[in-house]
Write an enzyme that holds these catalytic residues in place. Structure first.
Site, PDB file in Angstrom:
ATOM      1  N   HIS A  21      -2.117   7.652  -7.655  1.00 35.03           N
ATOM      2  CA  HIS A  21      -0.806   6.993  -7.711  1.00 35.03           C
ATOM      3  C   HIS A  21      -0.934   5.729  -8.563  1.00 35.03           C
ATOM      4  O   HIS A  21      -1.945   5.025  -8.487  1.00 35.03           O
ATOM      5  CB  HIS A  21      -0.339   6.650  -6.299  1.00 35.03           C
ATOM      6  CG  HIS A  21       1.027   6.057  -6.238  1.00 35.03           C
ATOM      7  ND1 HIS A  21       1.273   4.734  -6.530  1.00 35.03           N
ATOM      8  CD2 HIS A  21       2.229   6.605  -5.937  1.00 35.03           C
ATOM      9  CE1 HIS A  21       2.563   4.486  -6.404  1.00 35.03           C
ATOM     10  NE2 HIS A  21       3.170   5.615  -6.044  1.00 35.03           N
ATOM     11  N   LYS A  57      -2.125   2.689  -6.806  1.00 35.69           N
ATOM     12  CA  LYS A  57      -3.489   2.810  -6.306  1.00 35.69           C
ATOM     13  C   LYS A  57      -4.523   2.756  -7.422  1.00 35.69           C
ATOM     14  O   LYS A  57      -5.653   2.302  -7.207  1.00 35.69           O
ATOM     15  CB  LYS A  57      -3.625   4.108  -5.507  1.00 35.69           C
ATOM     16  CG  LYS A  57      -3.056   4.003  -4.112  1.00 35.69           C
ATOM     17  CD  LYS A  57      -3.918   3.087  -3.283  1.00 35.69           C
ATOM     18  CE  LYS A  57      -3.121   2.311  -2.278  1.00 35.69           C
ATOM     19  NZ  LYS A  57      -3.831   1.158  -1.758  1.00 35.69           N
ATOM     20  N   GLU A 106      -5.325  -9.246 -10.254  1.00 37.09           N
ATOM     21  CA  GLU A 106      -4.184  -8.331 -10.266  1.00 37.09           C
ATOM     22  C   GLU A 106      -4.277  -7.419 -11.490  1.00 37.09           C
ATOM     23  O   GLU A 106      -4.687  -7.855 -12.567  1.00 37.09           O
ATOM     24  CB  GLU A 106      -2.855  -9.098 -10.322  1.00 37.09           C
ATOM     25  CG  GLU A 106      -2.757 -10.279  -9.366  1.00 37.09           C
ATOM     26  CD  GLU A 106      -2.766  -9.876  -7.910  1.00 37.09           C
ATOM     27  OE1 GLU A 106      -2.539  -8.689  -7.619  1.00 37.09           O
ATOM     28  OE2 GLU A 106      -2.986 -10.758  -7.049  1.00 37.09           O
ATOM     29  N   LYS A 144       1.771  12.068  -3.425  1.00 30.54           N
ATOM     30  CA  LYS A 144       2.275  11.329  -2.264  1.00 30.54           C
ATOM     31  C   LYS A 144       2.467  12.310  -1.113  1.00 30.54           C
ATOM     32  O   LYS A 144       2.895  13.449  -1.333  1.00 30.54           O
ATOM     33  CB  LYS A 144       3.619  10.653  -2.580  1.00 30.54           C
ATOM     34  CG  LYS A 144       3.569   9.660  -3.710  1.00 30.54           C
ATOM     35  CD  LYS A 144       4.937   9.057  -3.990  1.00 30.54           C
ATOM     36  CE  LYS A 144       5.296   8.005  -2.972  1.00 30.54           C
ATOM     37  NZ  LYS A 144       6.526   7.255  -3.355  1.00 30.54           N
ATOM     38  N   PHE A 179       6.110  18.519 -11.694  1.00 31.39           N
ATOM     39  CA  PHE A 179       5.530  17.175 -11.645  1.00 31.39           C
ATOM     40  C   PHE A 179       4.276  17.202 -12.513  1.00 31.39           C
ATOM     41  O   PHE A 179       3.160  17.279 -12.008  1.00 31.39           O
ATOM     42  CB  PHE A 179       5.225  16.803 -10.198  1.00 31.39           C
ATOM     43  CG  PHE A 179       4.685  15.411  -9.977  1.00 31.39           C
ATOM     44  CD1 PHE A 179       4.590  14.476 -11.000  1.00 31.39           C
ATOM     45  CD2 PHE A 179       4.259  15.023  -8.710  1.00 31.39           C
ATOM     46  CE1 PHE A 179       4.096  13.208 -10.781  1.00 31.39           C
ATOM     47  CE2 PHE A 179       3.754  13.756  -8.471  1.00 31.39           C
ATOM     48  CZ  PHE A 179       3.673  12.851  -9.514  1.00 31.39           C
ATOM     49  N   ASP A 199       5.012   6.217 -14.322  1.00 32.67           N
ATOM     50  CA  ASP A 199       5.571   5.117 -13.541  1.00 32.67           C
ATOM     51  C   ASP A 199       4.550   3.985 -13.538  1.00 32.67           C
ATOM     52  O   ASP A 199       3.387   4.201 -13.198  1.00 32.67           O
ATOM     53  CB  ASP A 199       5.859   5.596 -12.108  1.00 32.67           C
ATOM     54  CG  ASP A 199       6.649   4.595 -11.291  1.00 32.67           C
ATOM     55  OD1 ASP A 199       7.159   3.623 -11.878  1.00 32.67           O
ATOM     56  OD2 ASP A 199       6.749   4.785 -10.070  1.00 32.67           O
ATOM     57  N   ARG A 254       1.088  -3.135  -4.086  1.00 34.44           N
ATOM     58  CA  ARG A 254       2.433  -2.665  -3.747  1.00 34.44           C
ATOM     59  C   ARG A 254       2.449  -1.579  -2.674  1.00 34.44           C
ATOM     60  O   ARG A 254       3.500  -1.012  -2.389  1.00 34.44           O
ATOM     61  CB  ARG A 254       3.152  -2.156  -4.999  1.00 34.44           C
ATOM     62  CG  ARG A 254       3.613  -3.267  -5.905  1.00 34.44           C
ATOM     63  CD  ARG A 254       4.736  -2.841  -6.821  1.00 34.44           C
ATOM     64  NE  ARG A 254       4.387  -1.741  -7.685  1.00 34.44           N
ATOM     65  CZ  ARG A 254       5.039  -1.481  -8.825  1.00 34.44           C
ATOM     66  NH1 ARG A 254       6.055  -2.246  -9.205  1.00 34.44           N
ATOM     67  NH2 ARG A 254       4.686  -0.456  -9.579  1.00 34.44           N
ATOM     68  N   LYS A 255       1.296  -1.268  -2.090  1.00 37.26           N
ATOM     69  CA  LYS A 255       1.248  -0.225  -1.066  1.00 37.26           C
ATOM     70  C   LYS A 255       0.592  -0.747   0.204  1.00 37.26           C
ATOM     71  O   LYS A 255      -0.311  -0.132   0.773  1.00 37.26           O
ATOM     72  CB  LYS A 255       0.506   1.004  -1.612  1.00 37.26           C
ATOM     73  CG  LYS A 255       1.300   1.757  -2.665  1.00 37.26           C
ATOM     74  CD  LYS A 255       2.531   2.409  -2.078  1.00 37.26           C
ATOM     75  CE  LYS A 255       3.406   3.102  -3.127  1.00 37.26           C
ATOM     76  NZ  LYS A 255       4.177   2.142  -3.934  1.00 37.26           N
ATOM     77  N   LYS A 297      -9.097  -9.150  -3.949  1.00 40.19           N
ATOM     78  CA  LYS A 297      -9.340 -10.469  -3.380  1.00 40.19           C
ATOM     79  C   LYS A 297     -10.722 -10.539  -2.745  1.00 40.19           C
ATOM     80  O   LYS A 297     -11.123  -9.620  -2.035  1.00 40.19           O
ATOM     81  CB  LYS A 297      -8.288 -10.799  -2.320  1.00 40.19           C
ATOM     82  CG  LYS A 297      -6.867 -10.869  -2.871  1.00 40.19           C
ATOM     83  CD  LYS A 297      -5.853 -11.092  -1.773  1.00 40.19           C
ATOM     84  CE  LYS A 297      -4.428 -11.129  -2.338  1.00 40.19           C
ATOM     85  NZ  LYS A 297      -3.420 -11.274  -1.273  1.00 40.19           N
ATOM     86  N   LYS A 348     -10.114 -15.099   1.040  1.00 40.82           N
ATOM     87  CA  LYS A 348      -8.678 -14.884   1.179  1.00 40.82           C
ATOM     88  C   LYS A 348      -8.426 -14.194   2.516  1.00 40.82           C
ATOM     89  O   LYS A 348      -8.768 -13.030   2.706  1.00 40.82           O
ATOM     90  CB  LYS A 348      -8.136 -14.028   0.043  1.00 40.82           C
ATOM     91  CG  LYS A 348      -7.900 -14.771  -1.254  1.00 40.82           C
ATOM     92  CD  LYS A 348      -9.174 -15.113  -1.974  1.00 40.82           C
ATOM     93  CE  LYS A 348      -8.893 -15.657  -3.370  1.00 40.82           C
ATOM     94  NZ  LYS A 348     -10.153 -16.110  -4.022  1.00 40.82           N
TER      95      LYS A 348
END
Length: 429
Positions: A17, A20, A58, A205, A272, A280, A286-287, A307, A311
């Site tokens: 994904h 991921k 990031e 997914k 797909f 995308d 974001r997950k 991180k 943290k």
């Protein structure tokens, strides 16, 4: 009284994904810095004290493009040098990182995931490394705890949650457990299997809806899977024929039955083929619900991947899961939620909160007091107790940070149940 009969759903996403992919690259950066720090220099000593490693990384991925940005404190072996051997510095006077090794681990991660398509290929994707030194204002609070109760302060303020329950062997909620299991089996089959399953792509997914009866997971009532495939002639009927045996195996492995009237939604939109960052854009962090408990328990909001463990978004969430799992394993309760809170630059948590959801054999207050007794919950205490200063994080990037088997390399140490005896003694005192 807890609700006993209901339906609950959780989703998971595969290692391919887009988000991921970014989590994996960011965690490969964390591992790279820890590995380089541990390497011996000419004097036979580590290149850098692992306690001083700092990474906040990031990653953004889109069509044949990866951008890695953030703040780091790294050993000299990862810094850029001029032809005369001097460290190259940026406009702020901070040493600049050498992008070579960072790009290399990113490409290896993309290759391991399985991307070799025109729109996203491990060999041809352009990779930009925009890492720079950690802010001195953040560093001063982390390196020297304001409350003088630990070697270091928390890397940020925030709240973190841990959770455990008796629904699965790993003391995880059933819907997220089975959603992960489906994708793990399919990923293994795609990489190591034969026949048509190897024609699946990396991006996928899953989603499982579970019916609870008398508070226990009984059966799957809805199953959703969208998976990339490299054969453009496949329709969703063909995909279901390929994946259904693996879905059934995943559910049966934990004893979950499939309802007679279960609805199956396999690639419900049709083909797909274009997947991953080409289809995308992806971004680290974001997950976070996929990473934790699938929505069955609270989340403090902070992401884990990319991180280092000063943290508390990461380390304290691991500690909270570790403690909650040990509370349930010690049979002090059937369900346990723990919240920890921190202030930047302050070592000890500002609060420790426990909810046993009406299943406790002892009071919540007794457990709260016991937690502080059996474990030092400062960032340094957590890192020491769980032995977190290691390159063990790339494996956490997909299929959840919790409910995994502790490894011999020290990975997933927060899944151990070695505090059971100490907790029982502490609440009995």
């Amino acid at each position: 009284m807890l609700r006993q009969n209901y339906i609950f759903t959780s989703e998971s996403v595969s290692e391919g994904h887009p988000d991921k992919v970014c989590d994996r690259i960011s965690d490969e950066i964390v591992d790279l810095v820890y590995r380089e720090a541990a390497k011996k220099n000419g004097n036979g000593k580590p290149q850098m004290d692992a306690w001083k490693v700092r990474v906040a990384c990031e990653t953004l991925a889109t069509t044949n493009r990866v951008i890695i940005a953030g703040e780091v404190r790294v050993p000299d072996t990862l810094l850029k040098k001029s032809k005369d051997g001097e460290f190259v510095k940026d406009a702020a006077g901070n040493p600049m990182v050498n992008p070579t090794k960072f790009k290399s681990v990113a490409r290896k991660a993309i290759r391991a995931i399985g991307y070799e398509q025109d729109g996203f290929h491990w060999k041809t994707a352009k990779i930009d490394v925009l890492l720079h030194g950690q802010s001195a204002h953040i560093a001063q609070g982390v390196d020297n705890a304001a409350d003088k109760q630990g070697e270091e302060g928390a890397g940020d303020q925030g709240i973190m949650f841990g959770y455990a329950c008796r629904e699965t062997p790993d003391l995880m909620p059933a819907p997220i457990y089975y959603s992960h299991k489906i994708l793990e089996l399919l990923a293994d089959a795609r990489k190591n299997g034969d026949g048509d399953v190897v024609k699946l792509g990396p991006d996928a997914k899953s989603q499982v809806t579970v019916r609870y009866v008398d508070g226990q997971p009984k059966e799957a009532t809805q199953i959703v899977l969208s998976t990339q495939h490299i054969d453009p002639d496949w329709d969703n009927k063909k995909v279901r024929k390929v994946v259904e045996p693996y879905i059934r195996e995943a559910l049966s492995s934990g004893g979950l039955s499939i309802a007679d009237d279960c609805n199956w939604y396999i690639n419900p939109t049709g083909k797909f083929v274009i997947g991953g960052p080409d289809g995308d854009a992806g971004l680290t962090g974001r997950k976070i619900i996929v990473d934790t408990y699938g929505g069955a328990a609270p989340h403090g909001g902070g992401a884990f991947s990319g991180k280092d463990t000063t943290k508390v978004d990461r380390s304290a969430a691991y500690a909270a899961r570790y403690l909650a799992k040990n509370v349930v394993a010690a049979k002090l309760a059937d369900r346990c939620t723990i919240q920890l809170s921190y202030a930047i630059g302050v070592a000890q948590p500002l609060s420790v909160y426990v909810d046993l959801h009406g299943t406790g054999k002892v009071t919540e207050e007794a457990v709260e007091n016991a937690l502080r007794e059996v474990m030092d919950l400062s960032p340094s205490g957590i890192r020491r107790h769980l032995d977190l200063n290691k390159p063990i994080y790339a494996r956490t990037a997909a299929y959840g940070h919790f409910g995994r088997k502790a490894g011999r390399d020290g990975s997933f140490s927060w899944e151990k149940t070695d505090l059971v005896k100490a907790l029982r003694q502490a609440v009995a005192a």
